[in-house]
Design a protein around this motif. Structure first.
Motif, PDB file in Angstrom:
ATOM      1  N   SER A   2     -39.035 -28.098   8.417  1.00 49.90           N
ATOM      2  CA  SER A   2     -38.218 -27.334   9.355  1.00 49.90           C
ATOM      3  C   SER A   2     -36.790 -27.199   8.834  1.00 49.90           C
ATOM      4  CB  SER A   2     -38.192 -28.026  10.730  1.00 49.90           C
ATOM      5  OG  SER A   2     -37.668 -29.320  10.619  1.00 49.90           O
ATOM      6  N   ARG A   3     -36.186 -26.052   9.127  1.00 52.90           N
ATOM      7  CA  ARG A   3     -34.824 -25.801   8.692  1.00 52.90           C
ATOM      8  C   ARG A   3     -33.838 -26.342   9.716  1.00 52.90           C
ATOM      9  NH1 ARG A   3     -35.106 -19.362   7.146  1.00 52.90           N
ATOM     10  NH2 ARG A   3     -36.918 -19.454   5.754  1.00 52.90           N
ATOM     11  N   PRO A   4     -32.613 -26.644   9.294  1.00 56.33           N
ATOM     12  CA  PRO A   4     -31.611 -27.054  10.279  1.00 56.33           C
ATOM     13  C   PRO A   4     -31.268 -25.887  11.193  1.00 56.33           C
ATOM     14  CG  PRO A   4     -30.610 -26.718   8.111  1.00 56.33           C
ATOM     15  CD  PRO A   4     -32.104 -26.668   7.924  1.00 56.33           C
ATOM     16  N   SER A   5     -30.745 -26.197  12.376  1.00 50.00           N
ATOM     17  CA  SER A   5     -30.383 -25.151  13.331  1.00 50.00           C
ATOM     18  C   SER A   5     -29.257 -24.290  12.775  1.00 50.00           C
ATOM     19  CB  SER A   5     -29.942 -25.779  14.654  1.00 50.00           C
ATOM     20  OG  SER A   5     -31.002 -26.492  15.247  1.00 50.00           O
ATOM     21  N   VAL A   6     -29.262 -23.029  13.179  1.00 55.71           N
ATOM     22  CA  VAL A   6     -28.179 -22.119  12.824  1.00 55.71           C
ATOM     23  C   VAL A   6     -27.523 -21.645  14.114  1.00 55.71           C
ATOM     24  CG1 VAL A   6     -29.277 -21.363  10.694  1.00 55.71           C
ATOM     25  CG2 VAL A   6     -29.745 -20.132  12.811  1.00 55.71           C
ATOM     26  N   THR A   7     -26.361 -21.039  13.986  1.00 55.52           N
ATOM     27  CA  THR A   7     -25.652 -20.553  15.162  1.00 55.52           C
ATOM     28  C   THR A   7     -26.023 -19.105  15.440  1.00 55.52           C
ATOM     29  OG1 THR A   7     -23.766 -19.921  13.787  1.00 55.52           O
ATOM     30  CG2 THR A   7     -23.725 -22.115  14.795  1.00 55.52           C
ATOM     31  N   TRP A   8     -25.712 -18.654  16.650  1.00 56.54           N
ATOM     32  CA  TRP A   8     -26.102 -17.310  17.074  1.00 56.54           C
ATOM     33  C   TRP A   8     -25.489 -16.228  16.174  1.00 56.54           C
ATOM     34  CZ3 TRP A   8     -22.796 -13.376  18.250  1.00 56.54           C
ATOM     35  CH2 TRP A   8     -21.459 -13.717  18.504  1.00 56.54           C
ATOM     36  N   ASP A   9     -24.290 -16.506  15.641  1.00 55.45           N
ATOM     37  CA  ASP A   9     -23.609 -15.473  14.861  1.00 55.45           C
ATOM     38  C   ASP A   9     -23.879 -15.550  13.365  1.00 55.45           C
ATOM     39  OD1 ASP A   9     -22.278 -17.883  14.777  1.00 55.45           O
ATOM     40  OD2 ASP A   9     -20.276 -17.017  14.740  1.00 55.45           O
ATOM     41  N   ALA A  21     -36.083 -13.042  10.072  1.00 54.15           N
ATOM     42  CA  ALA A  21     -37.160 -13.812   9.452  1.00 54.15           C
ATOM     43  C   ALA A  21     -38.444 -13.440  10.178  1.00 54.15           C
ATOM     44  CB  ALA A  21     -36.886 -15.312   9.558  1.00 54.15           C
ATOM     45  N   PRO A  22     -39.606 -13.746   9.606  1.00 55.96           N
ATOM     46  CA  PRO A  22     -40.857 -13.396  10.292  1.00 55.96           C
ATOM     47  C   PRO A  22     -40.937 -13.924  11.723  1.00 55.96           C
ATOM     48  CG  PRO A  22     -41.304 -13.992   8.032  1.00 55.96           C
ATOM     49  CD  PRO A  22     -39.856 -14.292   8.256  1.00 55.96           C
ATOM     50  N   VAL A  23     -40.477 -15.179  11.923  1.00 56.59           N
ATOM     51  CA  VAL A  23     -40.436 -15.754  13.273  1.00 56.59           C
ATOM     52  C   VAL A  23     -39.109 -16.477  13.433  1.00 56.59           C
ATOM     53  CG1 VAL A  23     -41.480 -17.363  14.916  1.00 56.59           C
ATOM     54  CG2 VAL A  23     -42.942 -16.059  13.345  1.00 56.59           C
ATOM     55  N   ASP A  26     -42.533 -27.062  18.510  1.00 58.11           N
ATOM     56  CA  ASP A  26     -42.724 -27.974  17.381  1.00 58.11           C
ATOM     57  C   ASP A  26     -43.431 -27.265  16.228  1.00 58.11           C
ATOM     58  OD1 ASP A  26     -41.521 -29.966  18.825  1.00 58.11           O
ATOM     59  OD2 ASP A  26     -43.399 -30.942  19.440  1.00 58.11           O
ATOM     60  N   ALA A  27     -44.399 -26.418  16.556  1.00 60.33           N
ATOM     61  CA  ALA A  27     -45.137 -25.695  15.515  1.00 60.33           C
ATOM     62  C   ALA A  27     -44.224 -24.707  14.788  1.00 60.33           C
ATOM     63  CB  ALA A  27     -46.325 -24.962  16.130  1.00 60.33           C
ATOM     64  N   GLY A  72     -39.253 -21.778  10.179  1.00 56.54           N
ATOM     65  CA  GLY A  72     -38.486 -20.604  10.591  1.00 56.54           C
ATOM     66  C   GLY A  72     -37.124 -21.003  11.122  1.00 56.54           C
ATOM     67  N   PRO A  73     -36.169 -20.083  11.109  1.00 49.59           N
ATOM     68  CA  PRO A  73     -34.838 -20.401  11.632  1.00 49.59           C
ATOM     69  C   PRO A  73     -34.870 -20.717  13.124  1.00 49.59           C
ATOM     70  CG  PRO A  73     -35.002 -18.064  11.086  1.00 49.59           C
ATOM     71  CD  PRO A  73     -36.248 -18.701  10.595  1.00 49.59           C
TER      72      PRO A  73
END
Length: 334
Positions: free
Chosen positions: A10-17, A22-24, A127-128, A134-135
């Motif tokens: 899993s990737r780390p969280s990103v911010t809204w901006d 990405a596909p999902v 979790d999946a 995915g981001p």
């Protein structure tokens, strides 16, 4: 039996901006303004990538089996599609099943955006999604005043304007309980004024809100201004402010004083270490000039008693909060 593709970490969280297509994409959190902004940003990016992209909106709560396959299957003209699934926090079981299966083989030229506004429903799906790498856009509520101040500063910068420290503080004190309202105020000030936005400018637009909040009550009480504190308190209560949040603000103000008092002699500690904005620390230091440790302990006790009373232990919440304000002001003058 065919083996499933190995799952990516899993990737780390990103911010809204900063989120990209990405596909999902999972947009997750209870702060509705940030969720809306993330979803809007992704929709804009999709249209920038292809002006003829087909945008599809689905409701997870009313989803029926097979709908996702219909919306993501190859079209006759191979058009790009942007599928936004709202309300995953109230999803049907059918969507969980279909979406988890979809993760193993996402469609080409399709972006699926999952909007989850908090709660445990759909955890298996969340979790999946995260396990597939995915981001994930983190949209949690902004609670610290320092973070709210940073939000205002960023909003103003985005709008091409500058607000000084006093203006930022006044906006947070007046409207900081509602991020949407705070953002709307930034937009209004940016549109209606010129030059640097100052505390006086904020006062012209939102002065009534500022002076009627628990923050002003707390400031007056901590300064020992009994008459002003009680007057502001009664005005706030008369305009519909509930005693519970006022007591919460009083408690927060006193906790700030206690934290900053504990900093004395510990020069290596900074405002960031305390989770505060620099202006909050400076203001607390000024307030502490006429406070003794004993007086601070008395004020904290008064607020703790009021907190219990306004939450059901007492018969008259209004009397309880007014008594606490009087005790704080008296302790400040001791």
């Amino acid at each position: 039996m065919a083996q499933r593709p190995a799952r990516r970490p899993s990737r780390p969280s990103v911010t809204w901006d900063t989120v990209e297509l990405a596909p999902v994409v999972l947009v997750q959190g209870a702060e509705g303004l940030l969720v809306d902004r993330a979803v809007d940003r992704l929709r804009v990016l999709a249209r920038e990538a292809d002006s003829e992209v087909e945008v599809v909106e689905l409701e997870a709560s009313t989803y029926a089996s097979g709908m996702l396959a219909v919306e993501t299957s190859p079209s006759l003209f191979a058009d790009r599609r942007h599928v936004v699934v709202h309300g995953v926090e109230a999803t049907s079981d059918a969507f969980i099943t279909d979406m988890i299966a979809y993760l193993d083989a996402p469609a080409d030229d399709v972006v699926v955006v999952l909007e989850h506004r908090g709660g445990q429903r759909g955890k298996k799906l969340l979790d999946a999604v995260k396990a597939h790498g995915g981001p994930v856009v983190a949209c949690e509520p902004i609670k610290k005043d320092s973070d709210k101040s940073a939000f205002v500063t960023t909003e103003m910068r985005t709008l091409g304007r500058r607000a000084d420290a006093g203006a930022v503080r006044a906006l947070v004190e007046a409207l900081g309980s509602d991020l949407r309202e705070l953002a709307a105020a930034c937009s209004r000030l940016a549109a209606d004024t010129t030059g640097t936005i100052t505390e006086a400018v904020v006062g012209r637009y939102y002065g009534g809100r500022v002076e009627a909040t628990g923050f002003r009550v707390a400031d007056a009480a901590v300064a020992g201004n009994e008459g002003e504190a009680v007057s502001l308190l009664r005005h706030a209560l008369a305009t519909g402010v509930d005693p519970v949040p006022i007591v919460a603000v009083l408690a927060m103000k006193l906790r700030t004083l206690a934290k900053v008092a504990a900093m004395r002699g510990r020069r290596h500690l900074s405002a960031a270490d305390l989770g505060m904005a620099p202006w909050q620390v400076d203001r607390a230091r000024k307030d502490l000039q006429h406070w003794t440790p004993e007086a601070l302990a008395e004020a904290i006790t008064a607020v703790a008693e009021a907190d219990a009373q306004v939450k059901g232990a007492g018969r008259d919440p209004v009397y309880a909060v007014e008594r606490a304000v009087l005790r704080i002001a008296a302790a400040a003058r001791a």
